[in-house]
Design a protein around this motif. Sequence first.
Motif, short mmCIF file in Angstrom:
data_model
loop_
_atom_site.label_atom_id
_atom_site.label_comp_id
_atom_site.label_asym_id
_atom_site.label_seq_id
_atom_site.Cartn_x
_atom_site.Cartn_y
_atom_site.Cartn_z
N ILE A 15 0.74 -1.17 -0.04
CA ILE A 15 0.01 0.13 -0.07
C ILE A 15 1.02 1.24 -0.05
CG2 ILE A 15 -1.62 1.28 1.37
CD1 ILE A 15 -2.87 -1.16 -0.17
N ASN A 16 1.76 1.41 0.79
CA ASN A 16 2.54 2.40 1.12
C ASN A 16 3.56 2.53 -0.36
OD1 ASN A 16 2.27 3.48 3.39
ND2 ASN A 16 3.62 1.95 4.34
N LEU A 17 4.05 1.72 -1.00
CA LEU A 17 4.68 1.61 -2.32
C LEU A 17 3.89 2.21 -3.41
CD1 LEU A 17 6.75 -1.47 -2.32
CD2 LEU A 17 7.70 0.81 -2.28
N TYR A 18 2.55 1.77 -3.43
CA TYR A 18 1.60 2.13 -4.49
C TYR A 18 1.29 3.83 -4.27
CZ TYR A 18 -2.14 2.34 -7.72
OH TYR A 18 -3.31 2.88 -8.71
N GLU A 19 0.76 4.18 -2.81
CA GLU A 19 0.15 5.31 -2.73
C GLU A 19 1.40 6.50 -2.63
OE1 GLU A 19 -2.12 5.25 0.83
OE2 GLU A 19 -3.80 4.16 -0.24
N HIS A 20 2.46 6.05 -2.43
CA HIS A 20 3.72 7.27 -2.65
C HIS A 20 4.10 7.05 -4.01
CE1 HIS A 20 3.28 6.65 1.83
NE2 HIS A 20 3.18 8.16 1.73
N ASN A 21 3.75 6.40 -4.81
CA ASN A 21 4.37 6.48 -6.36
C ASN A 21 5.84 6.00 -6.43
OD1 ASN A 21 2.00 6.77 -7.50
ND2 ASN A 21 2.22 9.09 -7.22
N MET A 22 6.18 4.97 -5.60
CA MET A 22 7.56 4.67 -5.43
C MET A 22 7.73 3.58 -6.38
SD MET A 22 8.08 4.56 -1.25
CE MET A 22 9.82 4.77 -1.26
N MET A 23 7.14 2.87 -6.86
CA MET A 23 7.18 1.78 -7.84
C MET A 23 5.87 1.79 -8.69
SD MET A 23 8.78 -1.28 -5.42
CE MET A 23 9.10 -2.45 -6.71
N SER A 24 6.02 1.10 -9.87
CA SER A 24 4.85 0.94 -10.62
C SER A 24 4.07 -0.29 -10.15
CB SER A 24 5.15 0.61 -12.02
OG SER A 24 5.64 -0.67 -12.16
N LEU A 25 2.64 -0.30 -10.61
CA LEU A 25 1.77 -1.49 -9.68
C LEU A 25 2.33 -2.98 -10.28
CD1 LEU A 25 -0.72 -2.44 -8.67
CD2 LEU A 25 -1.94 -2.03 -10.87
N GLU A 26 2.79 -2.76 -11.59
CA GLU A 26 3.32 -4.06 -12.12
C GLU A 26 4.58 -4.68 -11.35
OE1 GLU A 26 2.68 -1.51 -14.24
OE2 GLU A 26 0.95 -2.46 -14.88
N GLN A 27 5.54 -3.74 -10.88
CA GLN A 27 6.67 -3.95 -10.25
C GLN A 27 6.24 -4.45 -8.74
OE1 GLN A 27 8.59 -0.15 -10.48
NE2 GLN A 27 10.25 -1.03 -12.03
N ILE A 28 5.42 -3.71 -8.05
CA ILE A 28 4.83 -4.26 -6.93
C ILE A 28 4.31 -5.54 -6.90
CG2 ILE A 28 3.35 -3.63 -5.01
CD1 ILE A 28 3.50 -0.72 -6.00
N LEU A 29 3.57 -5.99 -7.89
CA LEU A 29 2.78 -7.09 -7.76
C LEU A 29 4.03 -8.29 -8.30
CD1 LEU A 29 -0.39 -6.62 -9.76
CD2 LEU A 29 -0.27 -6.65 -7.43
N ASP A 30 5.00 -7.91 -9.03
CA ASP A 30 6.03 -8.89 -9.14
C ASP A 30 6.87 -9.11 -8.02
OD1 ASP A 30 5.19 -9.32 -11.68
OD2 ASP A 30 6.65 -7.92 -12.69
N CYS A 31 7.18 -8.00 -7.18
CA CYS A 31 8.11 -8.18 -6.15
C CYS A 31 7.63 -8.84 -5.12
CB CYS A 31 8.79 -6.84 -5.70
SG CYS A 31 9.75 -5.98 -6.94
N LEU A 32 6.23 -8.58 -4.77
CA LEU A 32 5.80 -8.96 -3.80
C LEU A 32 4.96 -10.43 -3.81
CD1 LEU A 32 4.50 -5.70 -2.05
CD2 LEU A 32 6.52 -7.09 -1.64
N GLY A 33 4.42 -10.62 -5.30
CA GLY A 33 4.04 -11.90 -5.41
C GLY A 33 2.61 -12.15 -5.14
N PHE A 34 1.90 -11.13 -5.17
CA PHE A 34 0.40 -11.34 -5.23
C PHE A 34 -0.40 -10.90 -6.26
CE2 PHE A 34 -0.52 -7.28 -2.99
CZ PHE A 34 0.48 -7.19 -2.02
#
Length: 104
Positions: A15-34
């Motif tokens: 949530i923090n990565l997404y809401e602060h635009n630190m990573m793209s949605l695709e990168q967040i999903l790939d890194c965290l695996g959900f």
Amino acid sequence: MPFRKISRDVKCAAINLYEHNMMSLEQILDCLGFSESTLWRVRTIWRETGDVVRYNYGTAGRPGALHFDDVHYLVRLINHRPDWFRDCYKLGFIAMPWDVAGSS
């Protein structure tokens, strides 16, 4: 990978990565695996409750048969009309006040 437990910390990080635009949605999903739907569900819970997990305040399992008020009413009724419940006393389902252990 369905039905796997995702820790609260990982959900908060997403949530923090997404809401602060630190990573793209695709990168967040790939890194965290959900999945993306999991992220949106967690984000909805975050916006509704201020936390990333839903808490179940009830007890697990079958709900109790009687509400506290019902039990309280029955106790008052038994104390008021013990003759109605004489069979229960005889069978040991209900303890009489003078049958309490330690009393003589």
